[in-house]
Each structure stands twice: as structure tokens, then as C-alpha cells.
Design an enzyme around this catalytic site. Sequence first.
Site, PDB file in Angstrom:
ATOM      1  N   CYS A 220       0.840  -1.205   0.000  1.00 57.33           N
ATOM      2  CA  CYS A 220       0.000   0.000   0.000  1.00 57.33           C
ATOM      3  C   CYS A 220       0.873   1.251   0.000  1.00 57.33           C
ATOM      4  O   CYS A 220       1.546   1.558   0.985  1.00 57.33           O
ATOM      5  CB  CYS A 220      -0.896  -0.078   1.239  1.00 57.33           C
ATOM      6  SG  CYS A 220      -1.575   1.472   1.826  1.00 57.33           S
TER       7      CYS A 220
ATOM      8  N   CYS B 165       0.216   3.913   2.647  1.00 57.50           N
ATOM      9  CA  CYS B 165       0.679   3.468   3.970  1.00 57.50           C
ATOM     10  C   CYS B 165       2.152   3.818   4.158  1.00 57.50           C
ATOM     11  O   CYS B 165       2.572   4.278   5.217  1.00 57.50           O
ATOM     12  CB  CYS B 165       0.523   1.955   4.124  1.00 57.50           C
ATOM     13  SG  CYS B 165      -1.175   1.380   4.057  1.00 57.50           S
TER      14      CYS B 165
END
Length: 140
Positions: A65, A68
Site C-alpha cells: 500500500c 501506507c
Amino acid sequence: MIVMCPHCGALNRVPEEKLNANPTCGKCKKPLFTGQPVEMNSEQFMKALTKTDQPMVVDFWASWCGPCKMFAPTFAQVASQFEPRARFVKINTETNPELSAQFGIRSIPTIAIFKNGQMVDQIAGALPPQQFAQWVAQHV
Ligand SMILES: [Zn+2]
């Protein structure tokens, strides 16, 4: 207050007025607070949730991700500002999918705040450092 050691997982009883005095773990003698987020698995997280007294700010993330990864330095920076008032925890949703399911995490990153064993608030998506710190400050 009951504080979990980020190194060995031992539960330590620390008087509230000593939290800022760099307390160390009674078992492994390492610092109970390092100013850094603590990576936890399901077992460690459920122990911390049910047995410790500190509010926890939890970053549900995954290695694939991009947002993230961009948010990780912000999370670490704000962790250093708020410890020892709160414990900052990282949960890898790839290796701990049961936790995401249990807490209804539908998108990542999701940042959630837990107090007294309950989730009290969550936000989906990364915030800039100042806004993130303000959001944490509302709860801890
Ligand atoms: Zn320890």
C-alpha cells in the site's frame, strides 16, 4: 498503570507520575518507551488491548500500500510526540487479517484509537502530520 514492554511483552505496573521518567521493563530491563511505533501481531495486540491501561493509536497497514508507506514517517513522528501518553502500534493487515476483520477495517491505511479495550474513533486514509497530531490529541 499497566504498560506492556515493547521488547519482551511483559506487563509492567508503572505509577502514572513515573511514566515520564524513562521507566524500564522489570523483566528485560529495556526501556518501556522508545518513542517509536511498536509492531504487534494479533496475540500481542489482544494482550495489550485487554491487559494494559494506555490509549493505543493503531496503524493498520500493508506492504503493498503506497499511501501506507507515505504515512509511516508521519505516524512515527507523532508517536515520538505523544509517548508515553499513548502507545503507537502498527498492525500488518497481510499477516493479521483476523484483526482487520474483527475491527471492521475496510481500507488501508486506517488509523484507529483504542481506549479501555474499545475502539473510540478511526480515520481512513493518511493525514498530514499536524492534522494527525490534532486528531490524536482529541482522544489522549
Ligand atoms: Zn521487557
